[in-house]
Design a protein around this motif. Structure first.
Motif, PDB file in Angstrom:
ATOM      1  N   PRO A 151       1.019  -1.377   0.313  1.00 47.72           N
ATOM      2  CA  PRO A 151      -0.181   0.282   0.135  1.00 47.72           C
ATOM      3  C   PRO A 151       0.399   1.086  -0.099  1.00 47.72           C
ATOM      4  O   PRO A 151       1.634   1.590   0.015  1.00 47.72           O
ATOM      5  N   ALA A 152       0.415   1.846  -0.556  1.00 51.11           N
ATOM      6  CA  ALA A 152       0.620   3.762  -0.246  1.00 51.11           C
ATOM      7  C   ALA A 152      -0.124   4.575   0.468  1.00 51.11           C
ATOM      8  O   ALA A 152      -1.429   4.024   0.665  1.00 51.11           O
ATOM      9  N   ILE A 153       0.670   5.640   1.548  1.00 54.58           N
ATOM     10  CA  ILE A 153      -0.666   6.342   2.156  1.00 54.58           C
ATOM     11  C   ILE A 153      -0.518   7.610   1.181  1.00 54.58           C
ATOM     12  O   ILE A 153       0.523   8.115   0.565  1.00 54.58           O
ATOM     13  N   ASP A 154      -1.666   7.573   0.627  1.00 56.96           N
ATOM     14  CA  ASP A 154      -1.877   9.033   0.367  1.00 56.96           C
ATOM     15  C   ASP A 154      -2.293  10.867   1.019  1.00 56.96           C
ATOM     16  O   ASP A 154      -3.161  10.900   1.830  1.00 56.96           O
ATOM     17  N   THR A 155      -1.032  11.173   1.190  1.00 63.03           N
ATOM     18  CA  THR A 155      -1.026  12.353   2.342  1.00 63.03           C
ATOM     19  C   THR A 155      -2.178  13.455   1.600  1.00 63.03           C
ATOM     20  O   THR A 155      -2.383  14.110   2.567  1.00 63.03           O
ATOM     21  N   GLU A 156      -2.631  13.582   0.832  1.00 64.43           N
ATOM     22  CA  GLU A 156      -3.364  14.482   0.435  1.00 64.43           C
ATOM     23  C   GLU A 156      -4.590  14.250   1.189  1.00 64.43           C
ATOM     24  O   GLU A 156      -5.991  15.503   1.066  1.00 64.43           O
TER      25      GLU A 156
END
Ligand code: SF4
Length: 426
Positions: A151-156
């Motif tokens: 996974p990746a974290i969507d910082t927006e």
């Protein structure tokens, strides 16, 4: 990858769709070390959005996944996802490229891809990979089966990055893979040559005159149709309208926006007929219409595919077409070639928009110092040897970055780009 390898043996490939993957695997097989740069958190390009690919209706995942696995396991290929090319300097034989690799906030070595971090995340938002037909969390993978399966974290959209107290995903991870302290990295690589395989986008149908398209109506884009039919998509392959009902009639409209862009996209007639296959496969009783202003069916395999499907839809020639949406239906108003006005009301309209250059193509052309044609694709517009020629020595083109084409031709062009590259650097 060995940092001591000679620059001559280092190649940069930009874009990890099917053309970029093919180029990377072929280069690696020839003994080259490859930096494969992809701006998205996953790789595989547009092909992995499809369930099947024409003309033989092969399973797209069965075609792409083994190549993706080979990339991940190949010691000569370094895949850099979430990465953008910032600067390229030098000359053929010795380029220096600066790459920004954005933080994923998940340790790829520690993560086992169990997805336990998704459920507790309090943020839900439309999933752009699913053309907003499904939702995802602020920590996410784009779809089941996406690679790399990290996974990746969507910082927006993550509330922690907006200043709120939250570490629910971190608490849910038994493997301590969530790393909020990860930082973007600036990477510099020296390479002897570059292959540009940045792919394409579809024209924004909301900007096309006469086409009423909203994300809540019964008019769909080609990509939305792909995700509706996809077994790993938001409806797990059920073709249903946004209301949840199955359509009893559908119209597939070719050449949408072609007048605005001024060229034939070469493959939309084929994928429009692929949708006839999709719809009749899942909904055998559906009444289908194909609206065509022109038909582009080149080559024997395409022709055979068309012959197989053409009687499953009523093919109507149109000019001056407009589309409007009502609560449960959509209406196509059109003129026949003889100038007669006509209308047709259906449950579902599917648009086949034009293929246009990928977002950011002009900016990348500036960075790379390569030719950017009038239509926005890279390379020269004429000349029999121009297919892989970027206009800058040592920089080659592959796939739809150079112009609209199908997957088979993209892969063939990637091989041609590698051939030209090897011939000029060996
Ligand atoms: Fe979601 Fe909270 Fe993790 Fe951000 S920190 S991704 S909001 S669970």
């Amino acid at each position: 990858m060995s940092q001591n390898a000679e620059v001559a043996d280092q190649i940069l490939v930009i874009g990890a769709g099917m053309a970029g993957i093919e180029a990377s695997l072929t280069l690696a097989a020839a003994g080259k070390n490859v930096y494969l740069v992809e701006r998205e958190p996953l790789f595989g390009g547009q092909a992995i959005k499809c369930e099947e690919v024409f003309a033989n209706m092969e399973c797209a995942t069965c075609m792409a996944a083994p190549m993706q696995q080979e990339v991940l396991q190949n010691e000569r290929i370094e895949l850099l996802t979430l990465s953008d090319i910032k600067e390229v300097q030098g000359v053929a034989g010795d380029f220096t490229a600066k790459i920004t690799k954005r933080a994923r906030y998940v340790d790829s070595e520690a993560c086992i891809g169990c997805n336990a971090c998704f459920d507790p995340c309090p943020v839900s938002l439309p999933n752009t990979f699913e053309e907003d037909l499904g939702e995802r969390k602020a920590i996410y993978i784009s779809c089941p089966g996406a690679l790399p399966n990290v996974p990746a974290i969507d910082t927006e959209n993550c509330v922690r990055f907006a200043g709120e107290e939250c570490n629910l995903c971190q608490e849910a991870c038994m493997f301590e893979a969530i790393d909020f302290d990860q930082k973007d990295e600036e990477i510099e690589v020296r390479v002897s040559a570059i292959i540009v395989a940045t792919g394409y986008d579809l024209q924004d149908v909301s900007q096309i005159a006469g086409v009423e398209y909203t994300e809540s109506g019964n008019v769909y884009t080609a990509r939305e149709m792909e995700r509706l039919y996809a077994s790993n998509g938001p409806t797990e392959g059920k073709i249903v309208l946004r209301s949840g009902k199955e359509p009893t009639s559908a119209a597939i409209v070719h050449c949408v926006g072609r007048e605005d862009i001024g060229y034939c996209s070469a493959v939309c007639c084929m994928y429009s007929f692929k949708f006839v296959h999709y719809l009749t496969d899942k909904l055998p009783e559906i009444k289908l219409y194909e609206f065509v202003s022109d038909l582009c069916i080149p080559g024997k395999s395409y022709q055979a595919f068309y012959e197989k499907l053409k009687d499953k839809a009523q093919i109507t020639r149109f000019q001056n077409l407009a589309i409007s949406q009502q609560d449960d239906t959509a209406t196509i108003s059109f003129q026949t070639p003889s100038g007669e006005d006509n209308t047709l009301e259906v449950d579902m309209v599917i648009l086949a928009p034009a293929i246009v250059p990928a977002k950011g193509a002009s900016e990348l052309a500036e960075v790379l110092g390569i030719r950017y044609g009038e239509a926005g694709f890279y390379g020269t517009e004429s000349g029999i040897q121009s297919g892989v020629d970027s206009g800058r020595q040592g920089v080659y083109l592959a796939g739809c970055a150079q112009g609209p084409k199908d997957i088979a031709r993209s892969i063939t062009q990637a091989s041609a780009a590698v051939g030209r590259l090897l011939a000029s650097t060996d």
